[in-house]
Design an enzyme around this catalytic site. Structure first.
Site, PDB file in Angstrom:
ATOM      1  N   GLY A  47      -6.641   5.384   9.856  1.00  0.00           N
ATOM      2  CA  GLY A  47      -6.252   5.304   8.435  1.00  0.00           C
ATOM      3  C   GLY A  47      -7.212   4.366   7.721  1.00  0.00           C
ATOM      4  N   ALA A  48      -8.526   4.652   7.859  1.00  0.00           N
ATOM      5  CA  ALA A  48      -9.563   3.663   7.501  1.00  0.00           C
ATOM      6  C   ALA A  48     -10.211   3.851   6.144  1.00  0.00           C
ATOM      7  CB  ALA A  48     -10.667   3.713   8.568  1.00  0.00           C
ATOM      8  N   SER A  49      -9.787   4.843   5.368  1.00  0.00           N
ATOM      9  CA  SER A  49     -10.624   5.212   4.217  1.00  0.00           C
ATOM     10  C   SER A  49     -10.183   4.631   2.876  1.00  0.00           C
ATOM     11  CB  SER A  49     -10.683   6.739   4.105  1.00  0.00           C
ATOM     12  OG  SER A  49      -9.392   7.264   3.892  1.00  0.00           O
ATOM     13  N   GLY A  51      -7.101   1.718   0.810  1.00  0.00           N
ATOM     14  CA  GLY A  51      -6.034   0.724   0.916  1.00  0.00           C
ATOM     15  C   GLY A  51      -6.275  -0.329   1.989  1.00  0.00           C
ATOM     16  N   TYR A  52      -5.205  -0.626   2.722  1.00  0.00           N
ATOM     17  CA  TYR A  52      -5.257  -1.703   3.705  1.00  0.00           C
ATOM     18  C   TYR A  52      -6.164  -1.380   4.896  1.00  0.00           C
ATOM     19  CZ  TYR A  52      -1.839  -4.696   1.459  1.00  0.00           C
ATOM     20  OH  TYR A  52      -1.215  -5.549   0.587  1.00  0.00           O
ATOM     21  N   ASP A 110      -6.905  14.945  11.635  1.00  0.00           N
ATOM     22  CA  ASP A 110      -5.507  14.541  11.724  1.00  0.00           C
ATOM     23  C   ASP A 110      -5.278  13.560  12.880  1.00  0.00           C
ATOM     24  OD1 ASP A 110      -2.807  14.300  11.720  1.00  0.00           O
ATOM     25  OD2 ASP A 110      -2.390  16.390  12.273  1.00  0.00           O
ATOM     26  N   TYR A 234      13.910   1.153  -0.425  1.00  0.00           N
ATOM     27  CA  TYR A 234      12.771   0.975   0.474  1.00  0.00           C
ATOM     28  C   TYR A 234      13.224   0.416   1.828  1.00  0.00           C
ATOM     29  CZ  TYR A 234       8.138   0.345   2.269  1.00  0.00           C
ATOM     30  OH  TYR A 234       7.022   0.460   3.065  1.00  0.00           O
ATOM     31  N   VAL A 273      -1.240  -1.738  -5.452  1.00  0.00           N
ATOM     32  CA  VAL A 273      -1.505  -0.382  -5.928  1.00  0.00           C
ATOM     33  C   VAL A 273      -2.365   0.333  -4.891  1.00  0.00           C
ATOM     34  CG1 VAL A 273      -2.499   0.992  -7.787  1.00  0.00           C
ATOM     35  CG2 VAL A 273      -1.588  -1.293  -8.289  1.00  0.00           C
ATOM     36  N   THR A 274      -1.804   1.353  -4.250  1.00  0.00           N
ATOM     37  CA  THR A 274      -2.601   2.225  -3.382  1.00  0.00           C
ATOM     38  C   THR A 274      -2.099   3.645  -3.643  1.00  0.00           C
ATOM     39  OG1 THR A 274      -1.065   2.199  -1.510  1.00  0.00           O
ATOM     40  CG2 THR A 274      -2.779   0.495  -1.503  1.00  0.00           C
TER      41      THR A 274
HETATM   42  P1  NAD Z   1      -3.337   4.475   1.699  1.00  0.00           P
HETATM   43  O1  NAD Z   1      -2.732   5.724   1.189  1.00  0.00           O
HETATM   44  O2  NAD Z   1      -4.278   3.733   0.830  1.00  0.00           O
HETATM   45  O3  NAD Z   1      -4.123   4.764   3.076  1.00  0.00           O
HETATM   46  C1  NAD Z   1      -3.655   5.640   4.046  1.00  0.00           C
HETATM   47  C2  NAD Z   1      -4.748   5.997   5.030  1.00  0.00           C
HETATM   48  O4  NAD Z   1      -4.186   6.887   6.001  1.00  0.00           O
HETATM   49  C3  NAD Z   1      -5.963   6.732   4.427  1.00  0.00           C
HETATM   50  O5  NAD Z   1      -7.150   6.274   5.049  1.00  0.00           O
HETATM   51  C4  NAD Z   1      -5.717   8.186   4.835  1.00  0.00           C
HETATM   52  O6  NAD Z   1      -6.910   8.960   4.971  1.00  0.00           O
HETATM   53  C5  NAD Z   1      -5.068   7.982   6.170  1.00  0.00           C
HETATM   54  N1  NAD Z   1      -4.298   9.142   6.638  1.00  0.00           N
HETATM   55  C6  NAD Z   1      -3.219   9.728   6.060  1.00  0.00           C
HETATM   56  N2  NAD Z   1      -2.801  10.771   6.823  1.00  0.00           N
HETATM   57  C7  NAD Z   1      -3.631  10.830   7.888  1.00  0.00           C
HETATM   58  C8  NAD Z   1      -3.722  11.678   9.024  1.00  0.00           C
HETATM   59  N3  NAD Z   1      -2.858  12.667   9.246  1.00  0.00           N
HETATM   60  N4  NAD Z   1      -4.756  11.459   9.890  1.00  0.00           N
HETATM   61  C9  NAD Z   1      -5.658  10.466   9.697  1.00  0.00           C
HETATM   62  N5  NAD Z   1      -5.594   9.613   8.673  1.00  0.00           N
HETATM   63  C10 NAD Z   1      -4.597   9.798   7.783  1.00  0.00           C
HETATM   64  O7  NAD Z   1      -2.122   3.569   2.182  1.00  0.00           O
HETATM   65  P2  NAD Z   1      -1.841   2.004   2.256  1.00  0.00           P
HETATM   66  O8  NAD Z   1      -0.980   1.638   1.113  1.00  0.00           O
HETATM   67  O9  NAD Z   1      -3.066   1.236   2.538  1.00  0.00           O
HETATM   68  O10 NAD Z   1      -0.885   1.975   3.536  1.00  0.00           O
HETATM   69  C11 NAD Z   1      -1.314   1.657   4.842  1.00  0.00           C
HETATM   70  C12 NAD Z   1      -0.186   0.950   5.566  1.00  0.00           C
HETATM   71  O11 NAD Z   1       0.114  -0.271   4.880  1.00  0.00           O
HETATM   72  C13 NAD Z   1       1.124   1.756   5.606  1.00  0.00           C
HETATM   73  O12 NAD Z   1       1.771   1.529   6.832  1.00  0.00           O
HETATM   74  C14 NAD Z   1       1.942   1.119   4.490  1.00  0.00           C
HETATM   75  O13 NAD Z   1       3.321   1.284   4.641  1.00  0.00           O
HETATM   76  C15 NAD Z   1       1.507  -0.328   4.641  1.00  0.00           C
HETATM   77  N6  NAD Z   1       1.762  -1.191   3.460  1.00  0.00           N
HETATM   78  C16 NAD Z   1       1.415  -0.805   2.204  1.00  0.00           C
HETATM   79  C17 NAD Z   1       1.723  -1.635   1.123  1.00  0.00           C
HETATM   80  C18 NAD Z   1       1.376  -1.246  -0.288  1.00  0.00           C
HETATM   81  O14 NAD Z   1       1.943  -1.808  -1.228  1.00  0.00           O
HETATM   82  N7  NAD Z   1       0.453  -0.350  -0.498  1.00  0.00           N
HETATM   83  C19 NAD Z   1       2.361  -2.879   1.347  1.00  0.00           C
HETATM   84  C20 NAD Z   1       2.659  -3.254   2.649  1.00  0.00           C
HETATM   85  C21 NAD Z   1       2.376  -2.400   3.705  1.00  0.00           C
END
Ligand code: NAD
Length: 396
Positions: A47-49, A51-52, A110, A234, A273-274
């Protein structure tokens, strides 16, 4: 072509390559302005592309000098369609990593499938030998189980009772009431199957069995707790149940890896915001109020500041990693500070369409939403022709 944002609700179907590249560069610049970290050397980010996950990858390479493998689900440009933001982000990251002399590889597909896990293991074996940090940061609406073939969909719903609270259309600024009916048992089961810990466990098992996970490896996945206002939808709702499962998985993995000196954690991060968080009702309005309070107090952070703090002070700070009573790393500590939450609660009570831009940072929210897709980024000429076709240097 000239690339403009095209939105459908909380989705933007176009992305701007130069804007995404500039956003990534700013994250890299931030990390390079901070002290280096004695941290991991070979890192897998699932999930590297965006957000976090993207921020974790940037901190790994640019603060700790690590080689990285990024697994993500993004699309290349095709015909009149631009690539997705995560594609452009990853291309920019890999370019910068190459220039900095650290290795980086991308696997697009995936992450839930056996095929992508096997492909990743082969790549690690031939290019890096072993991984010493696995970051699990997938956020997805769906998952197909690799053994049974069942496709699960996740929902964001309360359990037991209907949830009613304020929500905002962040494009128009209209504050309305969201009414969300409780989830069924089956929706709960499916949400846990998508966002719970089963796939994380599968990754670690398969990496370990293949001998490509260092004995003393660390693994971390991300969770969220948040304020009272969002608890019913949530933390005490379907997603919260999935996060409970993820956190229980961390405890199991900690035992599994711990015998040889490895460790597994869940880090509770700040609301930001993501692409994923913008899809949750109520949360964008809460984030807008939170941003206002945290910016005024000078303690606002984005994904990159959060992940730098996670790596430098918690995971690789030297000494024991600080955790709460439940064993969770808390980098949501500033969000959850009593003074911050008291002010957000006060704002929340008064928020309405007439005052939303005054009482909250909705304008900041909206701008950051567009920046996720490379728009509204200072330094980019959006009237100029941009080439949507961008290659990822080490795509496997
Ligand atoms: P995001 O949507 O920015 O990133 C998600 C990543 O998952 C992307 O790189 C996407 O390509 C990848 N992905 C999705 N489906 C996939 C699949 N089938 N195969 C491979 N890659 C896949 O999300 P984010 O907000 O950075 O969330 C990441 C984690 O952080 C989650 O567990 C989320 O619950 C947690 N989190 C988010 C927040 C927030 O406010 N955004 C706060 C705390 C925790």
């Amino acid at each position: 072509m000239i690339i403009q944002p095209k939105t459908r609700g909380f989705i933007c179907t176009t992305a701007h390559p130069e804007g995404c590249a500039l956003q990534v560069q700013r994250q890299i610049d931030y990390v390079k302005s901070q002290p280096a970290i004695t941290g991991p050397k070979n890192v897998l980010v699932v999930g590297a592309s965006t957000g976090y996950g993207l921020a974790s990858r940037i901190v790994s390479s640019f603060a700790s000098g690590a080689n990285t493998v990024g697994v993500y689900f993004d699309k290349a440009a095709e015909g009149a369609r631009t690539a997705s933001a995560g594609w452009y982000n990853s291309a920019a990251f890999e370019q910068a990593a190459q220039e900095a002399g650290v290795k980086s590889f991308s696997i697009v597909g995936d992450a839930f499938s056996d095929e992508i896990k096997a492909k990743t293991i082969d790549l690690i074996r031939t290019e890096l030998g072993q991984i010493d940090l696995v970051v699990y940061s997938v956020a997805s609406p769906r998952r197909t189980h690799p053994k049974t073939g069942e496709t699960f969909s996740s929902v964001i719903k309360p359990l037991g009772e209907t949830y009613t609270n304020k929500t905002v259309n962040f494009h128009s600024g209209e504050v309305t009431t969201a009414v969300i009916e409780p989830a069924t048992e089956d929706e709960l089961r499916q949400t846990i199957a998508v966002m719970g810990g089963e796939d994380w466990q599968m990754w670690i098992d398969e990496l370990q069995q293949a001998g490509v996970l260092a004995e003393t490896a660390t693994t971390v996945a991300y969770s969220y707790i948040g304020p009272e206002i969002t608890h019913a939808v949530y933390r005490e709702g379907t997603i919260g149940a999935a996060k409970n499962d993820l956190e229980a998985t961390a405890q199991r993995l900690n035992k599994q890896l711990g015998t040889a000196g490895g460790r597994a954690y869940v880090s509770v991060n700040k609301a930001l915001v993501t692409q994923s968080s913008s899809a949750i009702p109520v949360v964008p309005l809460y984030i807008s109020a939170l941003y206002k309070v945290m910016k005024e107090k000078g303690i606002h952070e984005g994904c990159i500041e959060q992940m730098y703090r996670l790596f430098s002070e918690r995971l690789y700070g030297g000494g024991e990693t600080a955790v709460d009573a439940k064993g969770l790393i808390r980098v949501d500590d500033w969000e959850m500070r009593a003074d911050v939450q008291a002010e957000v609660t006060q704002l929340w009570a008064n928020l309405a369409t007439e005052n939303v831009y005054e009482l909250s940072d909705l304008e900041g929210y909206r701008r950051e939403f567009f920046q996720l897709f490379g728009f509204e980024t200072e330094g980019v000429d959006y009237e100029a022709e941009a080439d949507p076709i961008v290659d990822i240097p080490n795509l496997r």
